[in-house]
Structures are given as structure tokens and as C-alpha cells.
Design an enzyme around this catalytic site. Sequence first.
Site, PDB file in Angstrom:
ATOM      1  N   GLU A   1      -7.182   4.766   7.583  1.00 20.49           N
ATOM      2  CA  GLU A   1      -6.947   6.173   7.251  1.00 20.49           C
ATOM      3  C   GLU A   1      -8.153   6.759   6.513  1.00 20.49           C
ATOM      4  O   GLU A   1      -8.484   7.932   6.671  1.00 20.49           O
ATOM      5  CB  GLU A   1      -5.664   6.304   6.409  1.00 20.49           C
ATOM      6  CG  GLU A   1      -4.427   6.066   7.274  1.00 20.49           C
ATOM      7  CD  GLU A   1      -3.238   5.478   6.542  1.00 20.49           C
ATOM      8  OE1 GLU A   1      -3.196   5.515   5.297  1.00 20.49           O
ATOM      9  OE2 GLU A   1      -2.334   4.967   7.237  1.00 20.49           O
TER      10      GLU A   1
ATOM     11  N   GLY B   1       2.594  -0.978   4.356  1.00 17.90           N
ATOM     12  CA  GLY B   1       2.710   0.427   3.995  1.00 17.90           C
ATOM     13  C   GLY B   1       4.162   0.825   3.821  1.00 17.90           C
ATOM     14  O   GLY B   1       4.781   0.581   2.782  1.00 17.90           O
ATOM     15  N   GLY B   2       4.734   1.410   4.862  1.00 22.08           N
ATOM     16  CA  GLY B   2       6.084   1.980   4.806  1.00 22.08           C
ATOM     17  C   GLY B   2       7.125   1.086   4.147  1.00 22.08           C
ATOM     18  O   GLY B   2       7.868   1.536   3.265  1.00 22.08           O
TER      19      GLY B   2
ATOM     20  N   GLU C   1      -5.744  -4.884  10.489  1.00 25.71           N
ATOM     21  CA  GLU C   1      -4.704  -3.880  10.723  1.00 25.71           C
ATOM     22  C   GLU C   1      -5.013  -3.114  12.007  1.00 25.71           C
ATOM     23  O   GLU C   1      -5.781  -2.147  11.985  1.00 25.71           O
ATOM     24  CB  GLU C   1      -4.662  -2.877   9.564  1.00 25.71           C
ATOM     25  CG  GLU C   1      -4.342  -3.499   8.224  1.00 25.71           C
ATOM     26  CD  GLU C   1      -3.771  -2.464   7.268  1.00 25.71           C
ATOM     27  OE1 GLU C   1      -2.644  -2.671   6.808  1.00 25.71           O
ATOM     28  OE2 GLU C   1      -4.437  -1.450   7.014  1.00 25.71           O
TER      29      GLU C   1
ATOM     30  N   HIS D   1      -9.702   1.106   4.645  1.00 29.10           N
ATOM     31  CA  HIS D   1      -8.456   1.346   5.375  1.00 29.10           C
ATOM     32  C   HIS D   1      -8.744   2.325   6.521  1.00 29.10           C
ATOM     33  O   HIS D   1      -9.544   3.248   6.372  1.00 29.10           O
ATOM     34  CB  HIS D   1      -7.397   1.918   4.424  1.00 29.10           C
ATOM     35  CG  HIS D   1      -6.040   1.927   5.038  1.00 29.10           C
ATOM     36  ND1 HIS D   1      -5.653   2.869   5.951  1.00 29.10           N
ATOM     37  CD2 HIS D   1      -4.996   1.068   4.910  1.00 29.10           C
ATOM     38  CE1 HIS D   1      -4.419   2.605   6.350  1.00 29.10           C
ATOM     39  NE2 HIS D   1      -4.006   1.514   5.740  1.00 29.10           N
TER      40      HIS D   1
ATOM     41  N   ASN E   1       0.875  -1.175   0.000  1.00 34.78           N
ATOM     42  CA  ASN E   1       0.000   0.000   0.000  1.00 34.78           C
ATOM     43  C   ASN E   1       0.907   1.218   0.000  1.00 34.78           C
ATOM     44  O   ASN E   1       1.452   1.581   1.032  1.00 34.78           O
ATOM     45  CB  ASN E   1      -0.899  -0.034   1.245  1.00 34.78           C
ATOM     46  CG  ASN E   1      -1.768   1.207   1.349  1.00 34.78           C
ATOM     47  OD1 ASN E   1      -1.831   2.004   0.418  1.00 34.78           O
ATOM     48  ND2 ASN E   1      -2.444   1.365   2.486  1.00 34.78           N
ATOM     49  N   TRP E   2       1.066   1.805  -1.186  1.00 36.40           N
ATOM     50  CA  TRP E   2       1.983   2.942  -1.302  1.00 36.40           C
ATOM     51  C   TRP E   2       1.394   4.211  -0.705  1.00 36.40           C
ATOM     52  O   TRP E   2       2.099   5.213  -0.559  1.00 36.40           O
ATOM     53  CB  TRP E   2       2.343   3.174  -2.780  1.00 36.40           C
ATOM     54  CG  TRP E   2       3.245   2.126  -3.378  1.00 36.40           C
ATOM     55  CD1 TRP E   2       3.781   1.026  -2.742  1.00 36.40           C
ATOM     56  CD2 TRP E   2       3.735   2.081  -4.723  1.00 36.40           C
ATOM     57  NE1 TRP E   2       4.561   0.317  -3.608  1.00 36.40           N
ATOM     58  CE2 TRP E   2       4.554   0.934  -4.838  1.00 36.40           C
ATOM     59  CE3 TRP E   2       3.558   2.888  -5.849  1.00 36.40           C
ATOM     60  CZ2 TRP E   2       5.198   0.591  -6.034  1.00 36.40           C
ATOM     61  CZ3 TRP E   2       4.183   2.551  -7.050  1.00 36.40           C
ATOM     62  CH2 TRP E   2       5.005   1.409  -7.133  1.00 36.40           C
ATOM     63  N   LYS E   3       0.118   4.210  -0.398  1.00 44.93           N
ATOM     64  CA  LYS E   3      -0.571   5.397   0.152  1.00 44.93           C
ATOM     65  C   LYS E   3      -0.301   6.606  -0.747  1.00 44.93           C
ATOM     66  O   LYS E   3      -0.136   6.449  -1.953  1.00 44.93           O
ATOM     67  CB  LYS E   3      -0.138   5.634   1.600  1.00 44.93           C
ATOM     68  CG  LYS E   3      -0.344   4.382   2.458  1.00 44.93           C
ATOM     69  CD  LYS E   3      -0.187   4.614   3.926  1.00 44.93           C
ATOM     70  CE  LYS E   3      -0.381   3.289   4.656  1.00 44.93           C
ATOM     71  NZ  LYS E   3      -0.317   3.423   6.123  1.00 44.93           N
TER      72      LYS E   3
ATOM     73  N   SER F   1       3.035  -2.111  10.372  1.00 46.87           N
ATOM     74  CA  SER F   1       4.492  -2.170  10.561  1.00 46.87           C
ATOM     75  C   SER F   1       5.103  -3.521  10.196  1.00 46.87           C
ATOM     76  O   SER F   1       6.046  -3.977  10.831  1.00 46.87           O
ATOM     77  CB  SER F   1       4.875  -1.761  11.991  1.00 46.87           C
ATOM     78  OG  SER F   1       4.448  -0.434  12.249  1.00 46.87           O
TER      79      SER F   1
HETATM   80  P1  PGA Z   1       2.521   0.352   7.710  1.00 48.97           P
HETATM   81  O1  PGA Z   1       1.077   0.569   7.045  1.00 48.97           O
HETATM   82  O2  PGA Z   1       3.068  -0.932   7.157  1.00 48.97           O
HETATM   83  O3  PGA Z   1       3.322   1.554   7.314  1.00 48.97           O
HETATM   84  O4  PGA Z   1       2.301   0.258   9.182  1.00 48.97           O
HETATM   85  C1  PGA Z   1       0.222  -0.519   6.846  1.00 48.97           C
HETATM   86  C2  PGA Z   1      -1.060  -0.032   6.214  1.00 48.97           C
HETATM   87  O5  PGA Z   1      -1.533   1.055   6.567  1.00 48.97           O
HETATM   88  O6  PGA Z   1      -1.637  -0.726   5.367  1.00 48.97           O
END
Ligand code: PGA
Length: 255
Positions: free
Chosen positions: A101, A238-239, A171, A99, A9-11, A217
Site C-alpha cells: 500500500e 491486516g483485517g 504478501e 508494504h 497490521n492495523w493499517k 487474507s
Molecule cells: P489482509 O492484509 O490480512 O487484510 O489481507 C495483510 C496486509 O496488508 O499486511
Amino acid sequence: MRKQIAAANWKMNLTLGQAEKLLDNLLAIDWTPKTHQEVVIAVPAPYLFPALAKLKASGREHIYIASQNAYSEVSGAYTGETSAEMLQSLGVTHVILGHSERREHFHETDEVLAKKVDTSLAYHLIPIFCCGEPLSIREAGTQNAFVARQIEKSLFHLDVTSLQKVVIAYEPIWAIGTGKTASSAQAQEMHAFLRSVLAGKYGATVAEKMSILYGGSVKAANANELFACADVDGGLVGGASLVAGEFEAIIRALQ
Ligand code: PGA
């Protein structure tokens, strides 16, 4: 065997040039997927078209491009939104829905998400449906009821055929982007619980077949341990998915 999925997930990150370079690196990874293993890369909306073109040119299989969102309505006067039908017409196969967010910043409710799930499925997109509790709920010890409710309210109206098209991503919000990963024991416990909730409604055979990803994470250093859990079927990342070498190691951690 259940599908094992490494989902990136590149956001809202990367310029077009950076995104192209990262995708080139990922498409060049010398990785031979087993039949049940998949990689899904959720890129920002403006990069869907070039990403799909690159994927096609690479000839790689078991790798898919996903949208990070889709709108609940089919079409019409919704300035700025992207419809499931548009995504389907591009060749997009997966869509992240719910998600945390989007729930937080864009006020997506369980009810809106139920509609987004329906609209996405109507256009043959595979929803990667996210659920997960905030820290306060975890500290109160009521995370199971909280997450079960998210699943029930947005997915349990589906018939069994439709449900089986959905991938679930657990998540915990307190682990997203914080560097604080749920322990493999915490992840396994919640995943087994979610599977039991699915079994309660749709039966054990159906629940056994559903992929439940862990997110929060995930990185090269913990992916092996997390993915080795019996009910963890891969990760939503994500990251660490923004660094080719990190994500490559996560792909290789698929069981
Ligand atoms: P993260 O994000 O790996 O940076 O914690 C995961 C996500 O939001 O899907």
C-alpha cells in the site's frame, strides 16, 4: 529454531478508544509463548506511545509494538514524517517497510526502501520488509523474478549481520484484503524460493535462520495450514488482526 511471528497490521483503522480496547484484549490473552515465538502489533502512529505504555504496564514478554512506517532521512525539514530515531526513542522495536500500500499510494521505490531499511537498522529497529507481486505478474507466471528483484534491490546491499536483523514478509498483492488467500502450496513455493535467493547471496546457513512471514487474507480459519508450511514462519495480518478473537487464534497457530 527460526523465529515464528504473528504480526498485526492495523493499517489506518480504529479510534484511540477502539485501539485501546483491542490492545487490552490482546494483552490479556492467556498465551505462553515458546522461546522462538513472538507477537508484533503495528499500530497507527498516534497510538504508538499509549500502546507502548500499555505493553509496559502489562509486563508481557514476546509482544512488541511496531510502527507501520519510518522515513528514510534521519531528521530535518520533512513535515509530517516520523523518523527511525523518534521511534527508537519511544521504545518501538519493529517497523513495517515496503508494504504494497505504501509502494502504491506513496510511490515508495525499491531505492527509497533500501534507504529506509538502512536508516531503520541504524536506529536498531527491526524492519519487517514486505515484498509481493500484483495479480498481472502472477498471471504471467513471472512472480519469482519480480519478488527476487524487490529483495535484491532493497536488501542485498546489507552485510550479513544487518541482513539477519530483517524479517521478510511475502504478501502477494492479489491476496491482500481480498479474502483471496494464496494456497499453502503457493505460499510454501514462494517462501522456499525466497530462501534460496537469500542462500544464493548470503549462504544457506544464514538463509535458514531468516524468518519469512506470509501476508494476504490470513485468518483464524487458514493460519494453521499456512504456518504449518516448512518455510512459512508466521504471518503479517491486516483485517483479521482487528478482531481480538481472530488474532488470538492466529497467535495460537504459531508453530
Ligand atoms: P489482509 O492484509 O490480512 O487484510 O489481507 C495483510 C496486509 O496488508 O499486511
